[in-house]
Structures are given as structure tokens and as C-alpha cells.
Design a protein around this motif. Structure first.
Motif, PDB file in Angstrom:
ATOM      1  N   MET A 142       0.821  -1.229   0.122  1.00  0.00           N
ATOM      2  CA  MET A 142       0.009  -0.106  -0.049  1.00  0.00           C
ATOM      3  C   MET A 142       0.961   1.210   0.040  1.00  0.00           C
ATOM      4  O   MET A 142       1.932   1.350   0.955  1.00  0.00           O
ATOM      5  CB  MET A 142      -0.777  -0.061   1.105  1.00  0.00           C
ATOM      6  CG  MET A 142      -1.774   1.208   1.292  1.00  0.00           C
ATOM      7  SD  MET A 142      -2.810   1.426   2.735  1.00  0.00           S
ATOM      8  CE  MET A 142      -2.855  -0.010   3.745  1.00  0.00           C
ATOM      9  N   SER A 143       0.443   2.234  -0.782  1.00  0.00           N
ATOM     10  CA  SER A 143       1.465   3.397  -1.015  1.00  0.00           C
ATOM     11  C   SER A 143       0.852   4.700  -0.458  1.00  0.00           C
ATOM     12  O   SER A 143       1.537   5.644  -0.499  1.00  0.00           O
ATOM     13  CB  SER A 143       1.981   3.427  -2.583  1.00  0.00           C
ATOM     14  OG  SER A 143       0.868   3.747  -3.253  1.00  0.00           O
ATOM     15  N   THR A 144      -0.426   4.674  -0.023  1.00  0.00           N
ATOM     16  CA  THR A 144      -1.014   5.750   0.221  1.00  0.00           C
ATOM     17  C   THR A 144      -1.722   5.572   1.688  1.00  0.00           C
ATOM     18  O   THR A 144      -1.904   4.405   2.174  1.00  0.00           O
ATOM     19  CB  THR A 144      -2.211   6.107  -0.416  1.00  0.00           C
ATOM     20  OG1 THR A 144      -3.085   5.194  -0.682  1.00  0.00           O
ATOM     21  CG2 THR A 144      -1.629   6.670  -1.923  1.00  0.00           C
ATOM     22  N   VAL A 145      -2.198   6.587   2.488  1.00  0.00           N
ATOM     23  CA  VAL A 145      -2.625   6.520   3.689  1.00  0.00           C
ATOM     24  C   VAL A 145      -4.142   7.262   3.454  1.00  0.00           C
ATOM     25  O   VAL A 145      -4.461   7.841   2.652  1.00  0.00           O
ATOM     26  CB  VAL A 145      -1.962   7.153   4.932  1.00  0.00           C
ATOM     27  CG1 VAL A 145      -0.694   6.543   5.183  1.00  0.00           C
ATOM     28  CG2 VAL A 145      -1.671   8.547   4.568  1.00  0.00           C
ATOM     29  N   SER A 146      -5.184   6.604   4.452  1.00  0.00           N
ATOM     30  CA  SER A 146      -6.300   7.071   4.386  1.00  0.00           C
ATOM     31  C   SER A 146      -6.569   8.393   4.902  1.00  0.00           C
ATOM     32  O   SER A 146      -5.987   8.487   6.276  1.00  0.00           O
ATOM     33  CB  SER A 146      -7.330   6.095   4.805  1.00  0.00           C
ATOM     34  OG  SER A 146      -7.194   4.788   4.422  1.00  0.00           O
ATOM     35  N   ALA A 147      -7.314   9.419   4.524  1.00  0.00           N
ATOM     36  CA  ALA A 147      -7.339  10.687   5.135  1.00  0.00           C
ATOM     37  C   ALA A 147      -8.763  10.418   6.099  1.00  0.00           C
ATOM     38  O   ALA A 147      -9.424   9.790   6.037  1.00  0.00           O
ATOM     39  CB  ALA A 147      -7.799  11.524   4.197  1.00  0.00           C
TER      40      ALA A 147
ATOM     41  N   ALA B 190      -4.686  16.091  13.652  1.00  0.00           N
ATOM     42  CA  ALA B 190      -3.622  15.243  14.303  1.00  0.00           C
ATOM     43  C   ALA B 190      -3.037  14.676  12.957  1.00  0.00           C
ATOM     44  O   ALA B 190      -3.485  14.708  11.929  1.00  0.00           O
ATOM     45  CB  ALA B 190      -4.167  13.952  14.816  1.00  0.00           C
ATOM     46  N   PHE B 191      -1.664  14.730  13.235  1.00  0.00           N
ATOM     47  CA  PHE B 191      -1.006  14.170  11.916  1.00  0.00           C
ATOM     48  C   PHE B 191      -1.464  12.824  11.524  1.00  0.00           C
ATOM     49  O   PHE B 191      -1.683  12.570  10.188  1.00  0.00           O
ATOM     50  CB  PHE B 191       0.852  14.024  12.260  1.00  0.00           C
ATOM     51  CG  PHE B 191       1.640  13.449  11.221  1.00  0.00           C
ATOM     52  CD1 PHE B 191       1.741  14.260   9.936  1.00  0.00           C
ATOM     53  CD2 PHE B 191       2.109  12.277  11.032  1.00  0.00           C
ATOM     54  CE1 PHE B 191       2.413  13.978   8.911  1.00  0.00           C
ATOM     55  CE2 PHE B 191       2.698  11.845  10.193  1.00  0.00           C
ATOM     56  CZ  PHE B 191       3.026  12.586   8.874  1.00  0.00           C
ATOM     57  N   ALA B 192      -1.819  11.828  12.433  1.00  0.00           N
ATOM     58  CA  ALA B 192      -2.201  10.577  12.264  1.00  0.00           C
ATOM     59  C   ALA B 192      -3.128   9.882  13.310  1.00  0.00           C
ATOM     60  O   ALA B 192      -2.663  10.358  14.690  1.00  0.00           O
ATOM     61  CB  ALA B 192      -0.988   9.542  11.810  1.00  0.00           C
ATOM     62  N   VAL B 193      -4.031   9.425  13.192  1.00  0.00           N
ATOM     63  CA  VAL B 193      -5.074   8.966  14.168  1.00  0.00           C
ATOM     64  C   VAL B 193      -4.832   7.066  14.181  1.00  0.00           C
ATOM     65  O   VAL B 193      -4.491   6.730  13.194  1.00  0.00           O
ATOM     66  CB  VAL B 193      -6.244   9.051  14.243  1.00  0.00           C
ATOM     67  CG1 VAL B 193      -6.513  10.732  14.116  1.00  0.00           C
ATOM     68  CG2 VAL B 193      -7.113   8.626  12.919  1.00  0.00           C
ATOM     69  N   THR B 194      -5.081   6.618  15.437  1.00  0.00           N
ATOM     70  CA  THR B 194      -5.114   5.135  15.539  1.00  0.00           C
ATOM     71  C   THR B 194      -6.703   4.853  15.759  1.00  0.00           C
ATOM     72  O   THR B 194      -7.261   5.569  16.561  1.00  0.00           O
ATOM     73  CB  THR B 194      -4.459   4.597  16.738  1.00  0.00           C
ATOM     74  OG1 THR B 194      -2.840   5.181  16.277  1.00  0.00           O
ATOM     75  CG2 THR B 194      -4.452   3.296  17.075  1.00  0.00           C
TER      76      THR B 194
ATOM     77  N   GLN C   5      -1.571  22.768  11.502  1.00  0.00           N
ATOM     78  CA  GLN C   5      -2.029  24.096  11.373  1.00  0.00           C
ATOM     79  C   GLN C   5      -3.486  23.994  10.467  1.00  0.00           C
ATOM     80  O   GLN C   5      -4.157  24.806  10.522  1.00  0.00           O
ATOM     81  CB  GLN C   5      -1.054  25.051  10.842  1.00  0.00           C
ATOM     82  CG  GLN C   5       0.230  25.608  11.828  1.00  0.00           C
ATOM     83  CD  GLN C   5       0.820  26.588  11.285  1.00  0.00           C
ATOM     84  OE1 GLN C   5       0.966  26.818   9.961  1.00  0.00           O
ATOM     85  NE2 GLN C   5       1.798  26.932  11.916  1.00  0.00           N
ATOM     86  N   THR C   6      -3.455  23.080   9.651  1.00  0.00           N
ATOM     87  CA  THR C   6      -4.629  22.759   8.750  1.00  0.00           C
ATOM     88  C   THR C   6      -5.186  21.145   9.114  1.00  0.00           C
ATOM     89  O   THR C   6      -4.388  20.488   9.722  1.00  0.00           O
ATOM     90  CB  THR C   6      -4.359  22.743   7.275  1.00  0.00           C
ATOM     91  OG1 THR C   6      -3.147  21.614   6.989  1.00  0.00           O
ATOM     92  CG2 THR C   6      -3.686  24.256   6.942  1.00  0.00           C
ATOM     93  N   ALA C   7      -6.567  21.329   8.848  1.00  0.00           N
ATOM     94  CA  ALA C   7      -7.130  19.629   9.191  1.00  0.00           C
ATOM     95  C   ALA C   7      -6.787  18.799   7.926  1.00  0.00           C
ATOM     96  O   ALA C   7      -7.324  18.896   6.976  1.00  0.00           O
ATOM     97  CB  ALA C   7      -8.572  20.149   9.036  1.00  0.00           C
ATOM     98  N   ALA C   8      -5.746  18.085   8.209  1.00  0.00           N
ATOM     99  CA  ALA C   8      -5.017  17.042   7.095  1.00  0.00           C
ATOM    100  C   ALA C   8      -4.814  15.571   7.921  1.00  0.00           C
ATOM    101  O   ALA C   8      -3.787  15.144   7.482  1.00  0.00           O
ATOM    102  CB  ALA C   8      -3.871  17.956   6.372  1.00  0.00           C
ATOM    103  N   GLY C   9      -5.471  15.315   8.956  1.00  0.00           N
ATOM    104  CA  GLY C   9      -5.139  14.066   9.545  1.00  0.00           C
ATOM    105  C   GLY C   9      -5.383  12.924   8.531  1.00  0.00           C
ATOM    106  O   GLY C   9      -6.121  13.160   7.716  1.00  0.00           O
ATOM    107  N   GLN C  10      -4.762  11.868   9.039  1.00  0.00           N
ATOM    108  CA  GLN C  10      -4.889  10.607   8.078  1.00  0.00           C
ATOM    109  C   GLN C  10      -4.665   9.381   9.241  1.00  0.00           C
ATOM    110  O   GLN C  10      -4.546   9.695  10.533  1.00  0.00           O
ATOM    111  CB  GLN C  10      -3.645  10.836   7.239  1.00  0.00           C
ATOM    112  CG  GLN C  10      -2.540  10.884   7.899  1.00  0.00           C
ATOM    113  CD  GLN C  10      -1.323  11.230   6.990  1.00  0.00           C
ATOM    114  OE1 GLN C  10      -1.473  10.918   5.670  1.00  0.00           O
ATOM    115  NE2 GLN C  10      -0.116  11.661   7.238  1.00  0.00           N
ATOM    116  N   VAL C  11      -5.104   8.229   8.781  1.00  0.00           N
ATOM    117  CA  VAL C  11      -5.155   7.282   9.762  1.00  0.00           C
ATOM    118  C   VAL C  11      -3.732   6.643   9.781  1.00  0.00           C
ATOM    119  O   VAL C  11      -3.316   6.185   8.883  1.00  0.00           O
ATOM    120  CB  VAL C  11      -6.292   6.073   9.201  1.00  0.00           C
ATOM    121  CG1 VAL C  11      -6.055   4.774  10.241  1.00  0.00           C
ATOM    122  CG2 VAL C  11      -7.718   6.857   8.955  1.00  0.00           C
ATOM    123  N   GLY C  12      -3.246   6.448  10.634  1.00  0.00           N
ATOM    124  CA  GLY C  12      -1.760   6.275  10.987  1.00  0.00           C
ATOM    125  C   GLY C  12      -1.880   4.459  11.357  1.00  0.00           C
ATOM    126  O   GLY C  12      -0.907   3.746  10.792  1.00  0.00           O
ATOM    127  N   ALA C  13      -2.801   4.086  12.069  1.00  0.00           N
ATOM    128  CA  ALA C  13      -3.033   2.575  12.122  1.00  0.00           C
ATOM    129  C   ALA C  13      -4.405   2.268  12.665  1.00  0.00           C
ATOM    130  O   ALA C  13      -5.115   2.925  12.861  1.00  0.00           O
ATOM    131  CB  ALA C  13      -2.267   2.073  13.511  1.00  0.00           C
TER     132      ALA C  13
END
Length: 91
Positions: A1-6, A24-28, A50-58
């Protein structure tokens, strides 16, 4: 997998990482009974990016149809006002 989910949307306005979206930079995603965003925290301050750009880290929900090697393979997720992952689907 090369991308992460927003994190496309988060309705948990009491979370310190929610400032018109997930900062958050990444959420679990884990949780016991419900698939929950365990990055959720209630504080008197706001933090994160500073901007809403969170992604799923795990993703620790092995039974979720979107879980691929402990990562979320969904195009993006939505989090409800109770910090539940609304994108969660049982295999």
C-alpha cells in the motif's frame, strides 16, 4: 500500500485535535466494543497540524474490511461525534 487514508470528517468537536476537521498528523483506530479513534483527547487547548489534514496511521480492528496489514485501506474515514469510526465495516 502506497497511500494512507485521510480523515475526511470528524464530528468530535470536544477533541483537542479537531479544529474544523482533524489536525492530528495521524490517528489510530482501535477501541474495545466500538471501532473508535483512540487518538481522541479532551483538553483545554487545541493542537496538531495548522490545517485539518489528519490521516489514519494505524488500524487495530482486524475484523474491519478496510484493514490491510494493520493499515486502513479505505479512501478516507469519517469519525462521529462519539469518536466512532463511521467507515468501519465487518468483513
Amino acid at each position: 500500500m502506497s497511500t494512507v487514508s485521510a480523515v475526511k470528517a470528524c464530528a468530535t468537536t470536544s477533541c483537542a485535535y479537531n479544529a474544523d476537521g482533524c489536525t492530528a498528523f495521524a490517528v489510530t483506530i482501535a477501541g474495545g466494543e466500538k471501532p473508535s479513534c483512540v487518538t481522541f483527547i479532551t483538553l483545554d487547548a487545541r493542537g496538531g497540524l495548522q490545517t485539518a489534514a489528519g490521516q489514519v496511521g494505524a488500524c487495530q480492528r482486524l475484523e474491519c474490511a478496510h484493514n490491510k496489514d494493520l493499515m486502513c485501506a479505505a479512501e478516507g474515514i469519517e469519525v462521529t461525534d462519539t469518536a466512532t469510526c463511521a467507515t468501519y465495516e465487518v468483513r
